[in-house]
Write a protein that holds these residues in place. Sequence first.
Motif, mmCIF file in Angstrom:
data_model
loop_
_atom_site.group_PDB
_atom_site.id
_atom_site.type_symbol
_atom_site.label_atom_id
_atom_site.label_comp_id
_atom_site.label_asym_id
_atom_site.label_seq_id
_atom_site.Cartn_x
_atom_site.Cartn_y
_atom_site.Cartn_z
ATOM 1 N N GLU A 130 0.831 -1.208 0.000
ATOM 2 C CA GLU A 130 0.000 0.000 0.000
ATOM 3 C C GLU A 130 0.866 1.259 0.000
ATOM 4 N N THR A 134 1.079 4.000 -2.972
ATOM 5 C CA THR A 134 0.764 5.410 -2.701
ATOM 6 C C THR A 134 1.896 6.308 -3.205
ATOM 7 N N TRP A 211 -3.202 9.816 2.899
ATOM 8 C CA TRP A 211 -3.145 8.419 3.335
ATOM 9 C C TRP A 211 -2.409 8.350 4.675
ATOM 10 N N ARG A 212 -2.863 7.477 5.551
ATOM 11 C CA ARG A 212 -2.204 7.353 6.875
ATOM 12 C C ARG A 212 -1.297 6.129 6.894
#
Length: 423
Positions: A130, A134, A211-212
């Motif tokens: 992920e 990103t 996004w975290r």
Amino acid sequence: MISQWISANDEFIVVADEKYAVNTIGRIRMLSVGKAATAMAAASFAVLGGRISEALVITKEGHQLELLPWPVYDGGHPLPDERSVAAAQRVNDFVRNAKEEDLLLVMISGGASALLADLPDTIPLADWRELTNTLLRNGAPIDVLNTVRKHFSLLKGGRLAVLAQPAKLHSLIISDVPDDDLAVIASGLTVPDPTTWQQAESILQKFIGDWRLPASLQEYLNKGLNGGIPETPKPGDPAFERVRNTIIGNNRMALEAAALSAEQLGYRAIIHPVPLSGEAREISVQLLTQLSAATKREGVCYLAGGETTVTVKGRGKGGRNQEFVLAAVNHLMLHPDLPCPALLCAGTDGTDGPTDAAGASIDAGWLQQVSNTGPDPQPFLDNNDAYAFFEQTGGLVKTGPTLTNVMDVMILIPATASPEDEG
Ligand SMILES: O=C(O)[C@H](O)CO
């Protein structure tokens, strides 16, 4: 290229400018990793044959070469997958427990960073995928992306070379990064790393947007920043005393070869002085505008190399080269007074983004037809959907895997130019 850099006789194995006396070295082992891994391994085998006692080859699916006498494994690319985790484990097992008299030859080409998912135990692959996705979608350039990769890793940022100690290690490297920065190519597997945890943190702040960071990555980052995880080995580290890194191929060589071909066809080849970088759609229009001012030059073929980036905002499919050409098409359609050059933009590895095309190409006849019959390029550009646009209009360039990788090449022949020899 390999045969220019490795040779062997009864007394010596010569790798670049290093002579390894046959009577002082024990086993010769070879690790080959990247999109060019099978071709590099095959070429090394052609020179060294049975002198190589053991080899491990890791490449991208579809980049296999038959008849290699060693096991070849796939890894995932552009996003790492379970195969990349297994590949990294294999590499780890292969390089550790080396003996002082061993010579480890490492063939490195671009793509290796994703093909090896050498993740610390606490980081799940899903979180890592992920994050990589990103950063890629937010247009992170390769040096930036690889600073992060090197810090969340067991092999990158020079750690592979440290693991292989006390063997002698010599890497032959094909560069697919701007300025041929050794510490960036394939995340510098065998090169000391000048970057830091603090830089990795600033990059994450800048490039992950809304996004975290998942807890596993955040915890690892915090630990790194607090000194709980050792920094990557730095320039000057004695572990690199027995390590050599030699670049044997790069984008400039591809451009020079293209220039030679263009000249053989009767064009005057001009290589663009600066490597292309930046947002593909912007650089494309800048270059078109700049070069269309020069269209009075008859018979010129402009060549440029480098690697642009795409900040993905849409949901379409494409790659930086296809988007580069699509932005040019859009610009030309909005400015019908501009003459249409012949333009090709493609990745030298044969793959542009997650597609089966290397890039795209257009010329004046093609543009005329598409202007008459559509479709309109703007919505495709807005949706980062260059692949669908060129699939419909017949502009895709498909070469299949080329088994090498030296970034991208752009060829532009201004509208008024024609080869001296029409044939
Ligand atoms: O693998 C990588 O890191 C890129 O291809 C740059 O070398």
